[in-house]
Design a protein around this motif. Structure first.
Motif, short mmCIF file in Angstrom:
data_model
loop_
_atom_site.label_atom_id
_atom_site.label_comp_id
_atom_site.label_asym_id
_atom_site.label_seq_id
_atom_site.Cartn_x
_atom_site.Cartn_y
_atom_site.Cartn_z
N GLY A 15 -4.12 11.29 -4.37
CA GLY A 15 -4.93 11.11 -3.17
C GLY A 15 -5.38 9.70 -2.90
N LEU A 16 -5.06 8.74 -3.79
CA LEU A 16 -5.47 7.36 -3.60
C LEU A 16 -4.45 6.61 -2.75
CD1 LEU A 16 -7.22 4.86 -4.16
CD2 LEU A 16 -5.88 4.49 -6.25
N LEU A 17 -4.95 5.89 -1.76
CA LEU A 17 -4.14 5.05 -0.89
C LEU A 17 -4.55 3.61 -1.14
CD1 LEU A 17 -2.01 5.10 1.37
CD2 LEU A 17 -3.87 5.49 2.99
N ALA A 18 -3.64 2.79 -1.69
CA ALA A 18 -4.00 1.43 -2.07
C ALA A 18 -2.76 0.61 -2.33
CB ALA A 18 -4.88 1.44 -3.33
N GLY A 19 -2.90 -0.72 -2.22
CA GLY A 19 -1.88 -1.62 -2.71
C GLY A 19 -1.89 -1.65 -4.22
N ARG A 20 -0.88 -2.29 -4.80
CA ARG A 20 -0.75 -2.27 -6.26
C ARG A 20 -0.54 -3.68 -6.79
NH1 ARG A 20 0.96 3.01 -8.00
NH2 ARG A 20 2.30 2.17 -9.63
N MET A 28 0.82 -1.20 0.00
CA MET A 28 0.00 0.00 0.00
C MET A 28 0.86 1.25 0.00
SD MET A 28 -2.92 1.04 2.77
CE MET A 28 -4.03 -0.23 2.16
N ARG A 29 0.43 2.25 -0.79
CA ARG A 29 1.15 3.51 -0.89
C ARG A 29 0.21 4.56 -1.49
NH1 ARG A 29 5.53 1.86 -5.39
NH2 ARG A 29 5.59 0.04 -4.04
N TRP A 30 0.65 5.80 -1.45
CA TRP A 30 -0.06 6.86 -2.17
C TRP A 30 0.29 6.75 -3.66
CZ3 TRP A 30 -3.67 9.20 0.55
CH2 TRP A 30 -3.51 9.35 1.94
N THR A 51 -5.71 -2.70 -8.34
CA THR A 51 -5.75 -2.83 -6.89
C THR A 51 -7.00 -3.61 -6.49
OG1 THR A 51 -5.51 -1.66 -4.78
CG2 THR A 51 -6.98 -0.67 -6.42
N TRP A 52 -7.07 -3.97 -5.21
CA TRP A 52 -8.18 -4.77 -4.70
C TRP A 52 -8.89 -4.06 -3.55
CZ3 TRP A 52 -3.04 -5.48 -4.60
CH2 TRP A 52 -2.40 -5.36 -3.37
N LEU A 53 -8.29 -3.02 -3.01
CA LEU A 53 -8.89 -2.26 -1.91
C LEU A 53 -8.25 -0.88 -1.90
CD1 LEU A 53 -9.53 -3.46 1.74
CD2 LEU A 53 -8.31 -1.31 1.33
N GLY A 54 -9.07 0.16 -1.82
CA GLY A 54 -8.51 1.50 -1.86
C GLY A 54 -9.35 2.51 -1.10
N LEU A 55 -8.68 3.56 -0.66
CA LEU A 55 -9.32 4.67 0.06
C LEU A 55 -8.87 5.96 -0.59
CD1 LEU A 55 -10.96 5.63 2.62
CD2 LEU A 55 -8.72 5.80 3.76
N LEU A 56 -9.84 6.82 -0.90
CA LEU A 56 -9.57 8.14 -1.45
C LEU A 56 -10.13 9.15 -0.43
CD1 LEU A 56 -8.27 9.18 -4.13
CD2 LEU A 56 -10.59 9.44 -5.00
N ARG A 66 -14.24 8.27 -0.58
CA ARG A 66 -14.52 7.07 -1.36
C ARG A 66 -13.72 5.90 -0.81
NH1 ARG A 66 -18.74 8.20 -5.01
NH2 ARG A 66 -17.94 6.92 -6.71
N PHE A 67 -14.41 4.78 -0.60
CA PHE A 67 -13.78 3.52 -0.24
C PHE A 67 -14.36 2.44 -1.14
CE2 PHE A 67 -14.58 -0.59 1.76
CZ PHE A 67 -13.28 -1.02 1.95
N ALA A 68 -13.50 1.49 -1.54
CA ALA A 68 -14.01 0.36 -2.33
C ALA A 68 -13.09 -0.83 -2.16
CB ALA A 68 -14.12 0.73 -3.81
N THR A 69 -13.69 -2.01 -2.32
CA THR A 69 -12.91 -3.24 -2.37
C THR A 69 -13.62 -4.21 -3.31
OG1 THR A 69 -11.82 -4.95 -1.03
CG2 THR A 69 -14.06 -4.32 -0.38
N VAL A 70 -12.87 -5.16 -3.83
CA VAL A 70 -13.43 -6.11 -4.79
C VAL A 70 -12.85 -7.49 -4.52
CG1 VAL A 70 -11.65 -5.74 -6.56
CG2 VAL A 70 -13.94 -6.45 -7.26
N THR A 71 -13.67 -8.52 -4.69
CA THR A 71 -13.19 -9.90 -4.69
C THR A 71 -13.69 -10.56 -5.96
OG1 THR A 71 -15.09 -11.05 -3.66
CG2 THR A 71 -13.52 -9.94 -2.17
N ASN A 72 -13.01 -11.62 -6.37
CA ASN A 72 -13.53 -12.39 -7.48
C ASN A 72 -14.57 -13.39 -6.98
OD1 ASN A 72 -11.31 -14.02 -6.32
ND2 ASN A 72 -11.82 -15.44 -7.96
N VAL A 73 -15.51 -13.76 -7.83
CA VAL A 73 -16.42 -14.86 -7.55
C VAL A 73 -15.82 -16.10 -8.20
CG1 VAL A 73 -18.72 -15.82 -7.96
CG2 VAL A 73 -18.46 -13.41 -7.33
N ARG A 74 -15.52 -17.07 -7.37
CA ARG A 74 -14.77 -18.23 -7.83
C ARG A 74 -15.57 -19.02 -8.86
NH1 ARG A 74 -13.51 -21.92 -3.07
NH2 ARG A 74 -12.61 -19.99 -2.25
#
Length: 280
Positions: free
Chosen positions: A41-46, A33-35, A57-62, A67-75
């Motif tokens: 202004g986005l803070l998220a892993g890459r 995670m980094r800016w 990314t899979w999870l982020g905060l602005l 704004r916050f969001a996260t996503v998972t795949n449906v297996r």
């Protein structure tokens, strides 16, 4: 695979609490995670796995945009279609958009085949919405309480004030990692909601679910067992990072990420804090 546990307006001092594990193959390149320079202004892993274009990314905060969001795949091992947009791009679309979450998720719901199966959770810190392109019961606004997702189009929900069985949107049994993860989340929020290490501890549980409680998602029985734990530490695939996010009602936030290598070996930790613009 992945696990997202959420406390939404579940404590009078906290607007949003998130404890999440991101599971992936160990060979897939990822940066902590980094800016982001690409999205100010986005803070998220890459996620560097695609090798071209903007990292995903899979999870982020602005914070500045609430704004916050996260996503998972449906297996769905038989589904993996090529030539469709990445789910990480969908998450970035939400974070950079100015539309309210309902309008955004309803717009993407109109084109379910643009992506392989996913769960998207997005918030403007006023409302929280969930959409899966493999569910007929979304988009759905999530009410205050506890909510959990893994890699099925199945939402587990519970009441912070009750120890009753976790409910799901379809009435099907919740996956054990979601059911037990939400019970553990409830306990931390009730007793020590500011205790970031306690959230990491609940994410670190490696308990394998009993065979009679395993979902059937197209994986071999051995793989279903391996990925049934909250923290996955299989030989080639496992939990690559754990993330804890606390957004308080006074407008302050803290977010921490622990990263892991093969078989769950700890690699590092980063943390950030600041303020968010909470809706009036």
């Amino acid at each position: 695979m992945c696990l997202v546990l959420i406390g939404w307006r579940a404590h009078p001092d906290y607007r949003l609490i998130v404890a999440a594990n991101r599971d992936e193959y160990y060979t897939r390149p990822t940066a902590p995670m980094r800016w982001w320079d690409e999205v100010p202004g986005l803070l998220a892993g890459r996620d560097l796995g695609n090798g071209t274009g903007m990292p995903g990314t899979w999870l982020g905060l602005l914070p500045a945009a609430s704004r916050f969001a996260t996503v998972t795949n449906v297996r769905g091992p038989a589904e993996n279609r090529t030539g469709v947009r990445s789910r990480g791009a969908l998450l970035l679309d939400f974070l950079r958009d100015t539309a309210d979450p309902e309008k955004f998720v309803r717009s993407v719901a109109a084109a379910p085949d643009n992506y392989n199966g996913y769960n998207l959770v997005g918030s403007d810190l006023e409302s929280l919405w969930w959409h899966s392109n493999r569910s007929t019961l979304t988009p759905a606004e999530l009410r205050p309480g506890l909510h959990g997702l893994s890699n099925g189009a199945l939402l587990g929900s519970g009441d912070i004030h009750s120890d009753t069985v976790i409910r799901t949107d379809t009435g099907a049994p919740a996956w054990p990692k979601v059911r037990d993860g939400l019970a553990a989340l409830r306990e931390v929020i009730r007793t020590e909601p500011a205790d970031v290490p306690a959230y990491f501890d609940l994410l670190a549980d490696r308990t394998i679910a009993p065979d009679d409680q395993l979902p059937s998602t197209g994986l071999s029985r051995r793989r279903e067992r391996a990925v049934s734990a909250r923290f996955v530490a299989d030989a080639t695939h496992g939990t690559r990072c754990s993330t804890v996010l606390l957004v308080r009602e006074d407008g302050t936030f803290e977010i921490a990420e622990r990263s892991f290598g093969r078989l769950g070996r700890r690699r590092g930790e980063v943390s950030f804090s600041g303020t968010v613009r909470l809706p009036a």
